[in-house]
Design a protein around this motif. Structure first.
Motif, mmCIF file in Angstrom:
data_model
loop_
_atom_site.group_PDB
_atom_site.id
_atom_site.type_symbol
_atom_site.label_atom_id
_atom_site.label_comp_id
_atom_site.label_asym_id
_atom_site.label_seq_id
_atom_site.Cartn_x
_atom_site.Cartn_y
_atom_site.Cartn_z
ATOM 1 N N VAL A 103 32.083 -63.637 -1.376
ATOM 2 C CA VAL A 103 32.222 -63.384 0.052
ATOM 3 C C VAL A 103 31.234 -64.267 0.782
ATOM 4 O O VAL A 103 30.059 -64.317 0.439
ATOM 5 N N GLU A 286 27.580 -57.679 2.865
ATOM 6 C CA GLU A 286 28.931 -57.708 2.291
ATOM 7 C C GLU A 286 29.049 -58.655 1.100
ATOM 8 O O GLU A 286 29.984 -58.546 0.299
ATOM 9 N N LYS A 299 40.017 -55.772 -4.150
ATOM 10 C CA LYS A 299 40.105 -56.043 -2.721
ATOM 11 C C LYS A 299 41.537 -55.822 -2.231
ATOM 12 O O LYS A 299 41.768 -55.206 -1.191
ATOM 13 N N PHE A 340 35.565 -59.312 4.992
ATOM 14 C CA PHE A 340 36.184 -59.664 3.701
ATOM 15 C C PHE A 340 37.393 -60.548 3.845
ATOM 16 O O PHE A 340 37.947 -61.020 2.873
#
Ligand code: FAD
Length: 390
Positions: A103, A286, A299, A340
């Motif tokens: 990320v 994150e 995800k 994300f």
């Protein structure tokens, strides 16, 4: 002692409770309160009448306080009414990839090139303009007690929790799997705090005020619900600060230059606030997520679950609850998209593109959470004392 029982670092975040309360009190809450009153942020576009995709509609409730007053077209800002000239999927271009982490902590700072019309992949709604969309003045339709309760409301929350984000036992699950539960639980706490904070105390006299025992029964007596509220707040705050450069360049045009300059100034004061930068520069990290082998698969799974939660908002049987449910779920979906990104697949090097409505939802959600935090911080200790002393 009126001290809060919450101390130390907010779980999975990078700031402690005391700092969050102080920043909220001194900086965030006052700025956000002003921001959501501006013409840009007070009009939200929403499709309020849609069929529930999961079960036959049980009929919208007819309670007086459930109704939403929609704006006449002449009231909402002229630029909002223009046919969209923003970006479509074909216009999206990629940045250079940054291979260090799954990320990326940064966002292309000068990326704003007009509001996009591309749907948010984290949410279910088709956000493209059509005749079923209405604009609602959020200031005239505050989130508060409506009387919506019973099996219809219970069925939604049950579906949200049991089908889409089961509560994972913490020792058995990884952070990614817990995130969705914590975000929804934090949002649920905030909704309950607003119901209890603005409650119809006496119907005959139309007297509104705080219902402290309800606040205790639904939220304060459960420390994990309070913790999840702080988590959700920091998560959304991180999304806003991550997108700071993008949001600084965004277009806040409502056709009223004086007001638009004020909106921009408030946004800048929020996004680049020195106190926030010094005390809590990265509210939530994150980049810790989706690192393992199962990262991409997880995800996608979580994105699908969140889309289901978003679709469930069409089953909420009270117009005003549906309005705020949709807004806040879109706000969370926007935070997830910023953090994300985009398609639940590999996100590296993608440029951020947001819809105007997504930014309106994001900032209004942050404001709701900030208000809830303030109420919990100010009232929590004394309410607990009264209720637990009984
Ligand atoms: P509920 O709040 O319905 O909770 C159901 C169950 O979920 C609880 O028994 C508990 O097991 C669990 N739970 C509760 N809180 C949490 C938490 N924070 N974390 C984890 N688990 C939890 N009503 C209004 O008056 N105004 C509104 O604006 C409004 N908006 C709504 C928006 C949505 C999307 C939905 C689904 C409902 C909304 N409602 C609103 C209804 C309201 O949320 C409650 O459902 C209703 O007041 C009945 O409350 P309850 O005591 O049965 O518990």
């Amino acid at each position: 002692c009126q001290c809060s029982k919450y101390s130390g670092i907010v779980e999975d975040c990078c700031c402690d409770y005391e700092t969050v309360d102080r920043l909220n009190e001194e900086v965030l809450h006052p700025l956000l309160q002003e921001l959501v009153k501006t013409a840009f942020f007070r009009y939200f576009k929403v499709k309020l009448w849609c069929d529930c995709p999961f079960w036959p509609d049980d009929g919208m409730c007819r309670l007086r306080d459930c109704s939403v007053c929609e704006c006449p077209e002449s009231e909402f800002p002229e630029p909002f009414r223009r046919p969209h000239s923003g970006l479509s999927q074909d216009d999206l271009i990629c940045q250079e990839g940054k291979p260090q982490a799954a990320v990326d902590r940064t966002i292309d700072s000068k990326a704003f090139r007009g509001w996009t019309v591309t749907d948010n992949p984290w949410t279910n709604d088709d956000e493209t303009d059509n005749s079923e969309m209405t604009y609602v003045n959020l200031q005239l339709n505050p989130e508060r007690y409506t009387g919506y309760a019973g099996p219809s409301a219970r069925r939604i929350w049950d579906a949200v929790y049991s089908e889409n984000c089961p509560k994972y036992p913490s020792e058995e699950s990884c952070q990614e799997e817990k995130i969705l539960y914590k975000l929804i639980s934090g949002l649920h706490s905030s909704i309950s705090i607003h119901i209890a904070g603005d409650y119809l105390l006496d119907e005959a006299r139309n007297l509104w005020g705080q219902n402290l025992s309800l606040m205790y029964d639904r939220v304060l007596q459960y420390p994990d619900r309070v913790r999840n509220l702080y988590f959700t707040f920091l998560f959304v705050l991180r999304a806003v600060t991550k997108a700071a450069d993008y949001l600084e360049y965004a277009e806040y045009d409502t056709g009223n230059l004086t007001e638009d300059l004020r909106t921009m100034s408030l946004m800048r004061q929020l996004l680049f606030n020195p106190k926030l930068k010094a005390a809590c520069p990265i509210p939530y990290d994150e980049a810790k997520l989706w690192r393992g082998q199962r990262g991409p698969e997880l995800k996608q799974k979580i994105q699908q679950q969140f889309r289901n939660i978003s679709a469930l908002m069409d089953c909420v049987g009270c117009e005003k609850c549906r309005l705020w449910g949709k807004l806040q779920v879109l706000g969370l979906g926007t935070a997830l998209k910023i953090l994300f990104s985009v398609d639940g697949q590999e996100q590296l090097g993608q440029t951020l593109h947001l819809q105007r409505n997504e930014v309106i939802a994001l900032m209004n959600l942050l404001t709701r959470l900030s208000e809830s935090l303030k109420i919990v911080h100010e009232m929590g200790p004394s309410v607990e004392k009264i209720m637990e002393g009984q």
